[in-house]
Design a protein around this motif. Structure first.
Motif, PDB file in Angstrom:
ATOM      1  N   GLY A  75      -7.715  -1.375 -10.168  1.00 26.10           N
ATOM      2  CA  GLY A  75      -8.757  -0.350 -10.092  1.00 26.10           C
ATOM      3  C   GLY A  75      -8.192   1.050  -9.957  1.00 26.10           C
ATOM      4  O   GLY A  75      -8.630   1.983 -10.636  1.00 26.10           O
ATOM      5  N   LEU A  76      -7.188   1.208  -9.089  1.00 26.69           N
ATOM      6  CA  LEU A  76      -6.564   2.521  -8.916  1.00 26.69           C
ATOM      7  C   LEU A  76      -5.845   2.963 -10.175  1.00 26.69           C
ATOM      8  O   LEU A  76      -5.967   4.117 -10.608  1.00 26.69           O
ATOM      9  N   LEU A 114      -7.006  -9.758  -4.075  1.00 26.00           N
ATOM     10  CA  LEU A 114      -7.574  -8.493  -3.630  1.00 26.00           C
ATOM     11  C   LEU A 114      -6.597  -7.337  -3.864  1.00 26.00           C
ATOM     12  O   LEU A 114      -6.990  -6.268  -4.333  1.00 26.00           O
ATOM     13  N   VAL A 132       0.842  -1.202   0.000  1.00 28.70           N
ATOM     14  CA  VAL A 132       0.000   0.000   0.000  1.00 28.70           C
ATOM     15  C   VAL A 132       0.878   1.253   0.000  1.00 28.70           C
ATOM     16  O   VAL A 132       0.561   2.232  -0.682  1.00 28.70           O
ATOM     17  N   ILE A 147      -7.335  -4.168  -6.326  1.00 28.88           N
ATOM     18  CA  ILE A 147      -7.239  -2.775  -5.864  1.00 28.88           C
ATOM     19  C   ILE A 147      -6.229  -2.002  -6.699  1.00 28.88           C
ATOM     20  O   ILE A 147      -6.478  -0.860  -7.094  1.00 28.88           O
ATOM     21  N   THR A 148      -5.107  -2.625  -6.998  1.00 31.97           N
ATOM     22  CA  THR A 148      -4.088  -1.966  -7.822  1.00 31.97           C
ATOM     23  C   THR A 148      -4.610  -1.686  -9.226  1.00 31.97           C
ATOM     24  O   THR A 148      -4.435  -0.578  -9.751  1.00 31.97           O
TER      25      THR A 148
END
Length: 116
Positions: A75-76, A68, A10, A72-73
């Motif tokens: 999507g960002l 997951l 993150v 998330i990566t």
């Protein structure tokens, strides 16, 4: 250890997004500058953090957490690439290809998350 790997990942994602915003708003940039930096990959602290985070995540993480993190990566990055596409920043062909790849990765990660 899985928690440390996620924190490092993150942190890398956050620093990459900040660099993405800084360089993309200037207009002329390359994606190599954003992700790799100007130094060689083994001299860049961000790349070392990414390598350590991915190694720890693969070794200690569950499949659910790995997919997951990938979702998330993707999507960002899809949001950031889409913003560059709408504002006509950078090379539009490469940005469009990156958007398509992010959509495929995001879709694949979400399908795998649903199957787990």
């Amino acid at each position: 250890m899985e928690f440390i790997a996620l924190l490092l990942f993150v942190f890398w994602l956050f620093t990459t997004a900040l660099r993405f915003n800084m360089l993309a708003s200037q207009g002329h940039f390359t994606y190599t500058q954003i992700f790799m930096g100007s130094a060689r990959w083994y001299q860049s602290p961000r790349m070392i953090i990414l390598i350590i985070a991915l190694a720890l995540l693969v070794y200690f993480g569950t499949l659910h957490v790995i997919y997951l993190a990938g979702a998330i990566t993707a999507g960002l990055m899809l949001l950031l690439f889409g913003r560059n596409l709408l504002h006509h920043w950078g090379n539009q062909t490469i940005t469009l290809i990156n958007c398509v790849v992010c959509v495929l990765v995001l879709g694949g990660a979400l399908v795998m998350l649903r199957r787990l």
